[in-house]
Design a protein around this motif. Structure first.
Motif, PDB file in Angstrom:
ATOM      1  N   ALA A 228      -7.467   3.669   9.738  1.00 14.38           N
ATOM      2  CA  ALA A 228      -6.574   4.135   8.668  1.00 14.38           C
ATOM      3  C   ALA A 228      -7.336   4.928   7.621  1.00 14.38           C
ATOM      4  CB  ALA A 228      -5.864   2.953   8.023  1.00 14.38           C
ATOM      5  N   ASN A 229      -8.594   4.559   7.379  1.00 17.29           N
ATOM      6  CA  ASN A 229      -9.401   5.288   6.391  1.00 17.29           C
ATOM      7  C   ASN A 229      -9.675   6.716   6.825  1.00 17.29           C
ATOM      8  OD1 ASN A 229      -9.766   3.204   4.442  1.00 17.29           O
ATOM      9  ND2 ASN A 229     -11.227   2.208   5.799  1.00 17.29           N
ATOM     10  N   LYS A 232      -6.032   8.896   6.877  1.00 13.17           N
ATOM     11  CA  LYS A 232      -5.342   9.173   5.614  1.00 13.17           C
ATOM     12  C   LYS A 232      -5.451  10.646   5.228  1.00 13.17           C
ATOM     13  CE  LYS A 232      -9.287   7.854   2.687  1.00 13.17           C
ATOM     14  NZ  LYS A 232      -9.802   6.825   1.749  1.00 13.17           N
ATOM     15  N   ASN A 235      -2.601  13.274   5.490  1.00 12.87           N
ATOM     16  CA  ASN A 235      -1.575  13.417   4.449  1.00 12.87           C
ATOM     17  C   ASN A 235      -1.674  14.748   3.714  1.00 12.87           C
ATOM     18  OD1 ASN A 235      -0.402  10.859   4.823  1.00 12.87           O
ATOM     19  ND2 ASN A 235      -2.001   9.891   3.606  1.00 12.87           N
TER      20      ASN A 235
END
Length: 512
Positions: A228-229, A232, A235
């Protein structure tokens, strides 16, 4: 010159093979023999161990060719890396039921080959043990990821993603790994990279974003929360049109599944097939690999026809950080760093354990020449990796051009069509039904009947088998070892309870 040493009895080689076979105790599922010569052993072993898979590890490419047909699998030096051959032919759950045996006379004839092959066998066992440990620790998390990706993906692009961009023709493409050599390539040749189809590992996203590049495809295969890091960064509005390729078991944040185009990859497992069929999606076939770069490069080799230029595929220690810059791990370390614990300490520590890099390097080194000849690593003073060529940045620039390719890319590029399918609640109901059906199979004993069939047919995968591997791998291995013994009922109950408990929790979570 090879010494004249007899590999078999000149009087009765069949009897000699039978005596060797009689020394083997237990009921092995797989038997690996190093250089069995004329293969008198094959018939003796098959007579005693009728259900075992027999594998021969040859020391040469030219001797005993006629007897290869007596074995289920045969490795020869020309076949590629022996440790990866064994990893691909020994299912994880059967490692404890695998015997590795030498035919000693052959070791006297080819001592150097024997020493090397046995080192590779040791390496293969370590790799499989590592996979078992990883699967035991992360299995339930991966299975939960599969359910989440099944439910929450909203913008699915079809498997013709590469064909829509005319990559079936001999046009070049680019892949960015996250090694430190990526920095120089991005700093000097971003315009050239923008002009062709480009793809990046998720861990390279910060470096790509910092150079204001346009990215066609990102790939992530990581099943842990750390992913997830990296993701991100998708986005950012500059990545609005960037598609994300991932297998079902990868950890993908919910907002990425909702807002970004998703290209589903499949490793071909039975459980994946069940999920995709229920959803009405045809995924893009991919190959599982210890490193995301391996999966990515295989994906490009299978779906494009032109040259594939690569940067950031270093696979070795570096004097400073082992990643490109900026990189998410570096940012996290900078946050935690202090005067007494400077960032340089993290850089040094990150280079101590190089075993994974050596394993990945072996994989790239074993790529067959016809596939490897399409790959070109960009950079200077790069350590050679198998048949993969290295070129400098200016050569890359000369081969791909700038404006001409950019114009072609703009003409060829299409807005990816997203597939329209079921609502969130409909998908939850579908997944809940899958889990309910499996629970019913457990109650009626059908589930364990299918497990036994999969264990008997070692090449056969089933959703039931894979659920055991994900949810309770250790108990599953014990069950295979103890089935048809007085201990079967006890271990079966443990396995049944653990799987049922997991399914019940997921069914509760899926309620509207």
């Amino acid at each position: 010159m090879i010494k004249q040493v007899k590999l078999h009895s000149s009087y009765n080689p069949q009897k000699e093979a039978e005596r060797f076979s009689d020394t083997i105790q237990g009921s092995p599922k797989i038997i690996v023999i190093t250089e069995p010569g004329e293969s008198y052993l094959a018939s003796a072993l098959r007579k005693k161990f009728t259900k075992a898979k027999l594998i021969a590890m040859r020391y040469t490419d030219n001797y005993f060719l006629d007897s290869d047909k007596l074995w289920d699998r045969v490795w020869r030096p020309a076949s590629g890396n022996p440790s990866f051959f064994l990893v691909n032919n020994i299912p994880d759950e059967f490692l404890s039921s695998t015997l590795f045996l030498p035919w000693k006379p052959a070791e006297k004839v080819w001592p150097d080959s024997a020493s090397w092959v046995w080192k590779e066998i040791s390496e293969a066992v370590k790799i499989i043990q590592s996979v078992i440990a990883t699967r035991s620790f992360f299995g339930k998390r991966w299975l939960k990821n599969m359910g989440d990706n099944f439910i929450y993906s909203e913008r699915i692009v079809n498997r013709d993603f590469f064909q829509e961009r005319n990559l079936g023709h001999e046009v070049p493409c680019f892949f960015a790994g996250a090694g430190p050599s990526l920095d120089e390539v991005l700093d000097n040749y971003s315009e050239n990279i923008n002009g062709i189809f480009n793809m990046a590992a998720a861990s390279a996203l910060p470096a790509v974003l910092s150079r204001n590049m346009r990215l066609d495809l990102c790939i992530s295969t990581d099943g842990g929360f750390w992913a997830a890091n990296h993701l991100k960064y998708l986005n950012d509005k500059r990545f609005k049109e960037t598609a994300l390729a991932f297998p079902l078991e990868a950890k993908i944040p919910y907002h990425i599944l909702k807002n970004n185009n998703s290209l589903f990859l499949s490793y071909g497992s039975a459980l994946e097939s069940l999920f995709f069929a229920s959803l009405g999606i045809e995924p893009l076939p991919a190959k599982r690999n210890g490193t995301v770069s391996g999966t990515a490069i295989e994906l490009l080799l299978d779906n494009t026809r032109g040259k594939i230029f690569i940067a950031g595929l270093d696979l070795k220690e570096s004097k400073g950080f082992s990643h490109c810059s900026p990189h998410e791990s570096q940012k996290q370390k900078e946050i935690k760093a202090s005067r007494l614990d400077p960032v340089s300490n993290f850089a040094a520590i990150s280079n101590f354990d190089l075993r994974s890099l050596k394993t990945y390097e072996k994989w790239f080194s074993r790529l067959p020449k016809p596939r490897a000849e399409r790959l070109f690593r960009i950079g200077q003073n790069l350590s050679p990796i198998g048949n993969i060529k290295s070129i400098d940045g200016e050569d890359f620039k000369a081969q791909v051009g700038t404006q001409e390719n950019a114009n072609k890319k703009n003409i060829q590029a299409k807005q990816s069509k997203t597939l329209r399918f079921k609502s969130l609640n409909e998908k939850k109901a579908l997944l809940s039904e899958i889990y309910q059906n499996i629970k019913e199979e457990i109650k009626t004993e059908t589930f364990f009947d299918k497990i036994k069939i999969s264990a008997k047919e070692k090449e056969l995968n089933s959703p039931q088998k894979e659920l055991c591997e994900f949810i309770s791998f250790q108990n599953y291995m014990i069950f295979l070892k103890e089935k048809d013994t007085c201990n079967e009922a006890e271990i079966k109950l443990k396995l049944e309870n653990e799987i049922s408990s997991f399914l019940e929790n997921q069914i509760r979570r899926l309620k509207p």
